[in-house]
Design a protein around this motif. Structure first.
Motif, PDB file in Angstrom:
ATOM      1  N   GLU A 278       0.813  -1.215   0.000  1.00 37.53           N
ATOM      2  CA  GLU A 278       0.000   0.000   0.000  1.00 37.53           C
ATOM      3  C   GLU A 278       0.852   1.273   0.000  1.00 37.53           C
ATOM      4  N   PRO A 279       1.970   1.353   0.788  1.00 42.47           N
ATOM      5  CA  PRO A 279       2.794   2.576   0.756  1.00 42.47           C
ATOM      6  C   PRO A 279       3.383   2.862  -0.623  1.00 42.47           C
ATOM      7  N   LEU A 280       3.563   1.837  -1.438  1.00 42.95           N
ATOM      8  CA  LEU A 280       4.077   2.051  -2.798  1.00 42.95           C
ATOM      9  C   LEU A 280       2.995   2.674  -3.677  1.00 42.95           C
ATOM     10  N   ILE A 281       1.773   2.164  -3.552  1.00 41.19           N
ATOM     11  CA  ILE A 281       0.662   2.685  -4.356  1.00 41.19           C
ATOM     12  C   ILE A 281       0.337   4.129  -3.974  1.00 41.19           C
ATOM     13  N   SER A 282       0.407   4.429  -2.684  1.00 36.14           N
ATOM     14  CA  SER A 282       0.074   5.778  -2.212  1.00 36.14           C
ATOM     15  C   SER A 282       1.188   6.775  -2.496  1.00 36.14           C
ATOM     16  N   GLY A 283       2.374   6.279  -2.850  1.00 34.47           N
ATOM     17  CA  GLY A 283       3.501   7.160  -3.123  1.00 34.47           C
ATOM     18  C   GLY A 283       4.338   7.461  -1.899  1.00 34.47           C
ATOM     19  N   GLU A 284       3.975   6.857  -0.761  1.00 32.58           N
ATOM     20  CA  GLU A 284       4.744   7.089   0.465  1.00 32.58           C
ATOM     21  C   GLU A 284       6.165   6.560   0.320  1.00 32.58           C
ATOM     22  N   ASN A 285       6.299   5.417  -0.327  1.00 30.79           N
ATOM     23  CA  ASN A 285       7.615   4.835  -0.611  1.00 30.79           C
ATOM     24  C   ASN A 285       7.768   4.643  -2.117  1.00 30.79           C
ATOM     25  N   LYS A 286       8.988   4.793  -2.614  1.00 34.52           N
ATOM     26  CA  LYS A 286       9.238   4.617  -4.043  1.00 34.52           C
ATOM     27  C   LYS A 286       9.514   3.166  -4.405  1.00 34.52           C
ATOM     28  N   SER A 287      10.084   2.430  -3.463  1.00 33.35           N
ATOM     29  CA  SER A 287      10.401   1.031  -3.735  1.00 33.35           C
ATOM     30  C   SER A 287      10.474   0.276  -2.413  1.00 33.35           C
ATOM     31  N   LEU A 288      10.533  -1.026  -2.533  1.00 35.35           N
ATOM     32  CA  LEU A 288      10.551  -1.883  -1.350  1.00 35.35           C
ATOM     33  C   LEU A 288      11.521  -3.032  -1.609  1.00 35.35           C
TER      34      LEU A 288
ATOM     35  N   LEU B  90      10.951  -4.437  -5.233  1.00 36.27           N
ATOM     36  CA  LEU B  90       9.597  -4.219  -5.740  1.00 36.27           C
ATOM     37  C   LEU B  90       9.362  -2.738  -5.976  1.00 36.27           C
ATOM     38  N   GLN B  91       8.807  -2.412  -7.147  1.00 36.40           N
ATOM     39  CA  GLN B  91       8.552  -1.016  -7.496  1.00 36.40           C
ATOM     40  C   GLN B  91       7.181  -0.885  -8.155  1.00 36.40           C
ATOM     41  N   TYR B  92       6.504   0.210  -7.826  1.00 36.92           N
ATOM     42  CA  TYR B  92       5.205   0.519  -8.422  1.00 36.92           C
ATOM     43  C   TYR B  92       5.437   1.492  -9.572  1.00 36.92           C
ATOM     44  N   VAL B  93       5.022   1.128 -10.771  1.00 38.49           N
ATOM     45  CA  VAL B  93       5.302   1.923 -11.970  1.00 38.49           C
ATOM     46  C   VAL B  93       3.989   2.432 -12.559  1.00 38.49           C
ATOM     47  N   GLU B  94       3.965   3.728 -12.862  1.00 40.89           N
ATOM     48  CA  GLU B  94       2.781   4.352 -13.465  1.00 40.89           C
ATOM     49  C   GLU B  94       3.172   5.017 -14.787  1.00 40.89           C
ATOM     50  N   PRO B  95       3.262   4.270 -15.896  1.00 40.46           N
ATOM     51  CA  PRO B  95       3.628   4.871 -17.188  1.00 40.46           C
ATOM     52  C   PRO B  95       2.520   5.809 -17.675  1.00 40.46           C
ATOM     53  N   ASP B  96       2.911   6.816 -18.451  1.00 40.97           N
ATOM     54  CA  ASP B  96       1.928   7.737 -19.026  1.00 40.97           C
ATOM     55  C   ASP B  96       0.993   6.980 -19.965  1.00 40.97           C
TER      56      ASP B  96
ATOM     57  N   ARG C  65       1.409  -0.743 -12.821  1.00 35.74           N
ATOM     58  CA  ARG C  65       1.749  -2.140 -12.564  1.00 35.74           C
ATOM     59  C   ARG C  65       2.879  -2.213 -11.533  1.00 35.74           C
ATOM     60  N   PHE C  66       3.002  -3.385 -10.945  1.00 29.72           N
ATOM     61  CA  PHE C  66       4.127  -3.667 -10.061  1.00 29.72           C
ATOM     62  C   PHE C  66       5.186  -4.424 -10.852  1.00 29.72           C
ATOM     63  N   VAL C  67       6.442  -4.042 -10.630  1.00 31.28           N
ATOM     64  CA  VAL C  67       7.572  -4.743 -11.244  1.00 31.28           C
ATOM     65  C   VAL C  67       8.444  -5.265 -10.115  1.00 31.28           C
ATOM     66  N   ALA C  68       8.655  -6.578 -10.112  1.00 29.73           N
ATOM     67  CA  ALA C  68       9.466  -7.206  -9.074  1.00 29.73           C
ATOM     68  C   ALA C  68      10.694  -7.850  -9.705  1.00 29.73           C
ATOM     69  N   LEU C  69      11.868  -7.444  -9.235  1.00 28.29           N
ATOM     70  CA  LEU C  69      13.123  -8.074  -9.642  1.00 28.29           C
ATOM     71  C   LEU C  69      13.519  -9.025  -8.521  1.00 28.29           C
ATOM     72  N   VAL C  70      13.606 -10.298  -8.842  1.00 32.79           N
ATOM     73  CA  VAL C  70      13.773 -11.333  -7.819  1.00 32.79           C
ATOM     74  C   VAL C  70      15.067 -12.084  -8.054  1.00 32.79           C
TER      75      VAL C  70
END
Length: 356
Positions: A189-199, A219-225, A230-235
């Protein structure tokens, strides 16, 4: 008919259609000696219907190719000038080019530019996807609401053992046994709200065969124009890293315990001697034994500190902060190192300055 690419002063023929003897694709000419220089300078469709009777009758292009009629338009690819589309003929026209003809060639040029941009974008997208598919790290992309995957690369399918088609029917929670949907939703939720940029966090992924593996996730929340967020997770699989950490911890624990046993024995023996168990000793000998006794205490504390490092890493160590007498601490440090200092002709002095 020529489709050209302008590279500085180079006029490169990319496509050409005409009678025998015309230049071949790939031919290069001086851009300044082509009719297209006028098209480029005007940045708009340009035409000459009878060159020998016009102001450019002495043009180098006319002298070389004897082209009487020319109609050209600049070609833009992704809003940048790329080259020209032009038609020419050795026969003059009986009338100037009309506005409709200028509009028509401009439409052709725009269509070519758009097709080139689309092809370039598709090629770049294909290259990007191919690169992403073949990266060693796992890439998962999933929907913020349903948490369902809509893209996984080859590394991801290799890691968890499911096929691409299977993963696209699953969610992020399905392969992360540590979480249930509500827990995961709360965490992101903090990623979607913009409180955090990544996790960044560690968890475990469940393989199709049921085996769990430790993983490190960025984990990063990405909002393309103009696109769906979408969420992008590098694992990354950290099984090997965990194995090395366990080996290090086991080594440190073993060495520390092996050191503590003889040190405890030495410390106890010196304590008995200084306590008078072997009789009275000369003052000089007692002073040296006291130094040895204190140093064995220091070594035992050091061994305990090493063991405490493991507790700190696991978050199981409680700290008890207190004030100490710095002067007494420094005096002990000097006494403990005097022997080594004397061997090297070094004198240790303690200078104390009192405030007030």
């Amino acid at each position: 008919a020529i489709h050209s690419n302008i590279q500085g002063d180079r006029y490169v023929v990319e496509y050409i259609q005409g009678p025998e003897g015309i230049p071949k694709p790939g031919s290069v000419f001086d851009f300044n000696e082509s009719y297209c220089i006028h098209t480029y300078l005007s940045n708009a469709p340009t035409g000459f219907h009878h060159v020998s009777n016009s102001e450019i009758a002495s043009h180098p292009c006319y002298k070389t190719f004897q082209l009487e009629a020319y109609l050209g338009s600049p070609v833009f690819v992704n809003h940048e000038r790329y080259g020209t589309l032009n038609f020419s003929s050795p026969e003059p026209r009986d009338r100037p080019f009309s506005e409709k003809e200028f509009v028509l060639i401009q439409l052709f040029a725009q269509w070519i530019g758009n097709e080139m941009a689309r092809t370039t974008s598709e090629r770049q997208l294909s290259q990007f996807k191919t690169t992403l598919d073949r990266t060693r790290d796992c890439v998962f992309m999933f929907d913020p609401d349903s948490l369902r995957f809509f893209y996984v690369n080859q590394g991801a399918t290799d890691q968890v053992g499911y096929s691409n088609q299977e993963l696209l029917t699953m969610t992020a929670v399905d392969i992360t046994p540590e979480f249930i949907y509500e827990q995961f939703a709360t965490m992101i939720e903090p990623l979607i709200s913009g409180e955090n940029k990544s996790l960044v966090f560690e968890t475990a992924h469940r393989h199709k065969n049921g085996k769990h593996m430790p993983v490190d996730i960025f984990l990063q929340y990405v909002e393309p124009d103009n696109e769906t967020p979408r969420f992008v997770a590098l694992v990354r699989d950290i099984t090997e890293r965990k194995r090395m950490e366990n080996m290090k911890n086991d080594f440190v624990s073993t060495v520390s315990h092996e050191l503590r046993t003889p040190l405890t024995s030495i410390h106890g023996s010196i304590a008995l001697i200084t306590g008078g168990a072997t009789g009275e000793l000369p003052a000089a000998v007692m002073e040296m034994l006291n130094i040895a006794h204190k140093n064995t205490e220091r070594l035992l504390l050091l061994v305990n500190d090493i063991l405490d490092l493991q507790k700190i890493e696991s978050g199981k160590l409680d700290f008890n902060f207190r004030y100490i007498d710095v002067r007494n601490f420094l005096e002990q440090a000097i006494k403990g190192n005097e022997g080594f200092a004397n061997e090297n002709n070094v004198t240790l002095n303690l200078l104390c300055k009192h405030k007030g």
